[in-house]
Design an enzyme around this catalytic site. Structure first.
Site, short mmCIF file in Angstrom:
data_model
loop_
_atom_site.label_atom_id
_atom_site.label_comp_id
_atom_site.label_asym_id
_atom_site.label_seq_id
_atom_site.Cartn_x
_atom_site.Cartn_y
_atom_site.Cartn_z
N HIS A 1 51.23 32.82 48.37
CA HIS A 1 52.32 32.57 49.31
C HIS A 1 53.33 33.72 49.28
CE1 HIS A 1 55.44 29.89 51.28
NE2 HIS A 1 56.20 30.84 50.75
N GLU A 2 53.83 34.01 48.10
CA GLU A 2 54.84 35.08 47.99
C GLU A 2 54.25 36.42 48.40
OE1 GLU A 2 57.77 34.19 47.89
OE2 GLU A 2 57.45 32.14 47.17
N HIS B 1 54.63 36.92 52.04
CA HIS B 1 55.95 37.48 52.40
C HIS B 1 55.95 38.98 52.12
CE1 HIS B 1 58.04 33.78 53.26
NE2 HIS B 1 57.87 33.28 52.04
N HIS C 1 54.33 40.88 54.80
CA HIS C 1 55.22 40.92 55.98
C HIS C 1 56.19 42.10 55.84
CE1 HIS C 1 57.77 38.17 58.87
NE2 HIS C 1 57.27 39.22 59.49
ZN LIG Z 1 58.13 31.28 51.39
#
Ligand SMILES: [Zn+2]
Length: 701
Positions: free
Chosen positions: A492-493, A496, A499
């Site tokens: 998940h991290e 990011h 991104h």
């Molecule tokens: Zn998040």
């Protein structure tokens, strides 16, 4: 300012021949001469922050003066662009202070934070409430057709103008004063909230000194607790804390119901103990101030204000959506509770299921149903392997390569640093900081010591990204072995981080993760879909001792078990999301009694007593101190997007489909906040997403 410095340096160089550039003792005043200009953490001392902040504020103030006093007609370049590139020093120091204060804080940094917060709040207000500046921005906005702007520039202008209005620039002088006072008070209260929470989390420990009190706990968990105890000079004992990697296994496995109750009560009473760290008065004040602030700005409630620029646009839409999922999830959670009660009765228990029993019986039923427990899977999820797995996925999708670097400054010895490259070209730096410690706040997050953008001349600025988790740490005899949930959090991290790393914008304010809250979790949550895909597990999920690849029957069970307990997971989360919406849908400022308010809010939706909200009010850092106020719904909102977006890969029969990945990068990851989120999504997918993929994904349909 830069020009003057350059002249001084030039003169010095001429007169002294070989003498090198005059350097300040304060690293923030120098160009970082480290690899990739990573902040020189070893040289940065606590005493450097305040002077750098103050000078940064002064510099930005002067830059604003230059913009205002420009006699030329306001243009995009002399106003909006000039604003975008103002405050470089302030940005430079904030980019270091913020992440450090979250991941590696201490009393001194906390004190600086308390001192800074009203100063910064005032400074921000000085800019956003400056009428001469606003008139210039307004003029550019109203004449925007004249300037031949790119799509990105149009978005920057639109954001800037609306930010000014939303910050109160159009208010009367009296109202501006009121707003300033509210902002200052709120920022201080948020800081206090966070510091109380950290103190409460660190202030609690469950010390066990009799072996029999460890009944039911797996060997690895016991070893972990012994290591924790030694670290606290309690050799020969076992310590459990309120940090999730320590607490959750205890709740899952401890046969001692009384101790489970004790530990979990410690957790859900954080900030609600009527002691000096109590957060109730603080949040009642914040909630009230937020209503007052929204009224000043012309909104009915804080939620109306906060959601206006989000994908959801208004609170009604959010509550309607949350209620739909709530209605689907509550019956599932009730059935899960009954199954647990049945097991209690079957085992001869004469008690009613309570919140501290949930993890324990979930684990038992999971074992009965799938013969699977976290302890069976942990050996296959060694943290280094999991990270290799996520790097592999990023390589397959986007062609990125990750090389570990030992020559780059780090802010803590646990940090691992990677250089990210593509086709031999530098993309950015990624720092990963995985283990809990008292100086780190709970949870997991991703930030940047420097975001991607282009400087005022168009030269590329490469990102320095930091990923922080609180994963199971290594024990004395074992490396860090993760649960599947923890592996998911890493992915998940990392989403990011991608991104940030693949951002390709020009202007700083719209780069990377500068997107609305209810869109920002799309890039992160989509990555979670790859974690348990057999093709990916094959690559990374290897037994840490034997190297054996995770057996197919465990993979199959993991897949089935991933839909297990989703009633609880969904309801626990939604309860917190609804609590957030309740606080921020208030339309009148009032003095709340926090305990009563929370209970009434939860009763209204019919939260079952066996489940506590994922965050109770007094430790709901997201909404009181982290910018997620009336935004906690965003995670499940984004799941509509990520579930649907992952389908785009699945539909092609290839989860590594390069064409789909390229489109995801082009339309979403590289775009940052340069476009409206729904437009970006449709550009990627060709249509709007529906709620079905989300319900299916959670096994709620
Ligand atoms: Zn998040």
């Amino acid at each position: 300012m830069k020009k003057i410095l350059f002249l001084l340096f030039f003169t010095a160089a001429v007169f002294t021949g070989c003498k090198k550039e005059e350097k300040s003792d304060n690293p923030f005043f120098n160009k970082y001469d480290t690899p990739f200009e990573v902040p020189p953490f070893e040289q940065i001392k606590a005493a450097h922050f305040m002077p750098a902040y103050l000078k940064g504020i002064e510099e930005e103030r002067n830059e604003i003066k230059v913009i205002i006093s420009n006699p030329d007609k306001p243009t995009f370049d002399n106003t909006i662009k000039a604003l975008e590139y103002s405050g470089q020093l302030l940005n430079k120091v904030s980019r270091v202070f913020g992440p450090l204060n979250s991941a590696n804080t201490n009393d001194t940094l906390q004190k600086i934070n308390r001192e800074l917060s009203p100063i910064l709040s005032k400074h921000r207000d000085d800019i956003s409430l400056n009428d001469s500046l606003f008139q210039k921005v307004k003029s550019v906005f109203e004449n925007r057709e004249q300037f031949k702007l790119s799509e990105e520039e149009k978005k920057v202008l639109d954001d800037t103008y609306k930010d000014f209005v939303r910050s109160g620039a159009a208010l009367s002088p009296d109202d501006k004063d009121k707003l300033r006072k509210i902002n200052e008070e709120m920022s201080l209260l948020s800081v206090q909230f966070g510091q109380n929470l950290l103190a409460e989390t660190n202030g609690y420990k469950l010390v066990i000194d009799k072996k029999e009190e460890l009944s039911g706990l797996p060997e690895g968990v016991v070893a972990q607790a012994a290591t924790m105890a030694s670290g606290m000079k309690l050799d020969g004992k076992w310590v459990f804390t309120l940090q999730v990697p320590s607490m959750t296994p205890f709740l899952q496995y401890s046969d001692r119901r009384d101790l489970r109750e004790k530990l979990f009560t410690g957790y859900f009473m954080k900030g609600d103990n009527d002691n000096t760290n109590d957060n109730k008065t603080i949040i009642a004040k914040i909630a009230k101030l937020r209503v007052e602030r929204s009224h000043l700005l012309g909104y009915k409630s804080y939620a109306d204000f906060a959601l206006e620029r989000n994908m959801a646009k208004n609170p009604q839409k959010v509550i309607e959506f949350l209620s739909k999922v709530w209605a689907a999830a509550t019956p599932v959670a009730k059935a899960e509770a009954s199954a647990q009660q049945e097991m209690i009765t079957r085992e001869g228990g004469k008690f009613k299921l309570e919140p501290w029993d949930w993890w324990y019986y979930t684990e038992k039923i999971k074992k009965e149903k799938y013969n699977l427990s976290d302890e069976v899977t942990r050996p296959y999820f060694k943290i280094d392997n999991v990270m290799e797995g996520m790097f592999y996925v990023a390589n397959q999708l986007y062609g990125l390569e990750f090389t570990k670097r030992g020559d780059i400054p780090k802010y803590h010895k646990d940090v691992e640093t990677f250089e990210v490259r593509r086709n031999g070209k530098h993309v950015g730096i990624l720092m990963i900081d995985n283990y809990p410690r008292p100086s780190k706040r709970g949870g997991a997050w991703c930030g940047a010591f420097r975001s991607q953008s282009r400087d005022i001349k168009g030269k590329m600025i490469y990102p320095i990204v930091t990923m922080v988790t609180n994963s199971t740490p290594p024990a004395s005899d074992k490396p860090s072995l993760l649960t599947p949930d923890e592996a998911s959090t890493l992915f998940h991290e990392f989403g990011h981080a991608l991104h940030q790393l693949l951002s390709n914008s020009s202007y700083p304010s719209v780069s990377g993760t500068s997107v609305p809250r209810d869109f920002v979790e799309l890039p992160s949550q989509i990555m979670e879909h790859w974690v348990l895909e057999p093709e990916v597990l094959k690559v990374y999920a290897k037994h840490y001792l034997t190297g054996e690849i995770i057996p197919a029957d465990i993979v199959d069970k993991l897949d089935k078990a991933s839909k297990f307990n989703t009633g609880f997971i969904t309801v626990e989360y939604l309860a917190a999301a609804l609590l957030d919406m309740e606080y921020h849908s208030l339309t009148e400022p009032m003095d709340l009694d926090i305990r009563t308010f929370e209970k009434t809010a939860m009763d209204k939706y019919g939260l079952i007593p066996e489940i506590k909200p994922r965050y109770r009010s007094t430790y709901f850092n997201h909404i009181w101190a982290s910018g997620y106020a009336s935004g906690y719904y965003a995670y499940i909102w984004c799941e509509i997007l990520d579930a649907d977006a992952f389908q785009a890969f699945k539909e092609t029969g290839n989860i590594f489909n390069k064409e789909v990945a390229a489109r995801f990068e082009k339309e979403i990851l590289s775009k940052g906040g340069t476009r409206d989120p729904l437009d970006m999504y449709i550009a990627f997918r060709g249509k709007e997403p529906g709620i079905d993929a989300l319900l299916l994904n959670r096994g709620l349909k």
